[in-house]
Design a protein around this motif. Sequence first.
Motif, PDB file in Angstrom:
ATOM      1  N   HIS A 222      36.602  40.129  41.323  1.00 49.83           N
ATOM      2  CA  HIS A 222      37.774  41.005  41.371  1.00 49.83           C
ATOM      3  C   HIS A 222      38.546  40.969  40.045  1.00 49.83           C
ATOM      4  N   PHE A 223      38.526  39.825  39.355  1.00 51.83           N
ATOM      5  CA  PHE A 223      39.163  39.739  38.042  1.00 51.83           C
ATOM      6  C   PHE A 223      38.461  40.667  37.052  1.00 51.83           C
ATOM      7  N   CYS A 224      37.133  40.651  37.061  1.00 53.17           N
ATOM      8  CA  CYS A 224      36.365  41.519  36.160  1.00 53.17           C
ATOM      9  C   CYS A 224      36.585  42.992  36.501  1.00 53.17           C
ATOM     10  N   LEU A 225      36.590  43.302  37.791  1.00 53.98           N
ATOM     11  CA  LEU A 225      36.779  44.685  38.227  1.00 53.98           C
ATOM     12  C   LEU A 225      38.157  45.193  37.821  1.00 53.98           C
ATOM     13  N   THR A 226      39.188  44.356  37.984  1.00 53.38           N
ATOM     14  CA  THR A 226      40.549  44.746  37.616  1.00 53.38           C
ATOM     15  C   THR A 226      40.650  45.005  36.118  1.00 53.38           C
ATOM     16  N   ASN A 227      40.033  44.145  35.318  1.00 56.78           N
ATOM     17  CA  ASN A 227      40.043  44.342  33.867  1.00 56.78           C
ATOM     18  C   ASN A 227      39.322  45.619  33.470  1.00 56.78           C
ATOM     19  N   ALA A 228      38.211  45.909  34.141  1.00 60.92           N
ATOM     20  CA  ALA A 228      37.470  47.132  33.838  1.00 60.92           C
ATOM     21  C   ALA A 228      38.309  48.367  34.127  1.00 60.92           C
ATOM     22  N   ALA A 232      39.297  51.583  31.516  1.00 68.40           N
ATOM     23  CA  ALA A 232      38.621  52.872  31.644  1.00 68.40           C
ATOM     24  C   ALA A 232      38.990  53.508  32.977  1.00 68.40           C
ATOM     25  N   PRO A 233      38.892  54.843  33.075  1.00 66.20           N
ATOM     26  CA  PRO A 233      39.212  55.531  34.330  1.00 66.20           C
ATOM     27  C   PRO A 233      38.274  55.107  35.455  1.00 66.20           C
ATOM     28  N   ALA A 234      38.763  55.269  36.680  1.00 57.80           N
ATOM     29  CA  ALA A 234      37.947  54.921  37.848  1.00 57.80           C
ATOM     30  C   ALA A 234      36.664  55.748  37.888  1.00 57.80           C
TER      31      ALA A 234
END
Length: 289
Positions: A222-228, A232-234
């Motif tokens: 979830h940390f990596c996903l939040t940073n991504a 960049a846009p969803a």
Amino acid sequence: MTPTFRAALWMIGSIGSFSAMAVAGRELSARFDTFEVMLYRSVIGVIIVVTLAGATGAWRQINTRNFGTQLLRNLAHFTGQNLWFLAVSLIPLAQVFALEFTSPLWVIVLSIFLLGERLTATRALAAVLGFIGILIVARPDIGNLNTGILAAAGCAVFFALTNVLTKRLTRTQGITTILFYLTTLQLIFGLISAGYDGDIALPTADTAPFLLLVGACGLLAHFCLTNALSLAPATVVVPIDFVRLPAIAVVGMLLYGEVLDVWVFIGAGIIFAGNYLNLWFETRKPHIW
């Protein structure tokens, strides 16, 4: 590196973390029930969150406002995560991930009732496509519909409820408070659920690495996903996230001899189309601030 390329690198970390957690969950399923896995995951999560909050001074942000919503959110997440761990122990990993990807489409439905959002034609079409995808992936019939499929489909609904309640909490709460309650409340839920019979399986030298992997990867993903998503846009990030499906399908084939089911990929493709259509439309609507 461009922001999009950096986002892609973060998503590789997220995909790897989710995949590692799925493998670790399956390896643990022979020795631990899902409540015990969640108990140890929460113990590791509490240690990580409290340590980081103390080291950075972010613990001062933790408060008791909106505790009722925090409680409901974590009951939903605890239920969804238990169903997810149950599913990875019973059905092919690719099938679990494909059904999990319907979660954003359930958010559309739940947001109408919990956030007062409007059901547009595009959102309705996205939800219908997601439902069609579910039917293709699960192919429900008397002989095929089983506990694993129901668990995977159910976890997507509870993850969607978690996301909707998280969105409500972010209006008044910071990430430290949300993560603190995520780990501590679920530690309590896990202790009650796993220990109600007075018998909690203890880690061994063989299982401890997998328990550490589940706990660390759960937060790291979830940390990596939040940073991504911050880079960049969803509409860029979500298609990368769907790489999880072929990645975990290959992992399942190599480690467990799971057959690559073409219908799982077809159904997942339709689910992806519903997700992406909704994201594409939402990000192009004019916003009034």
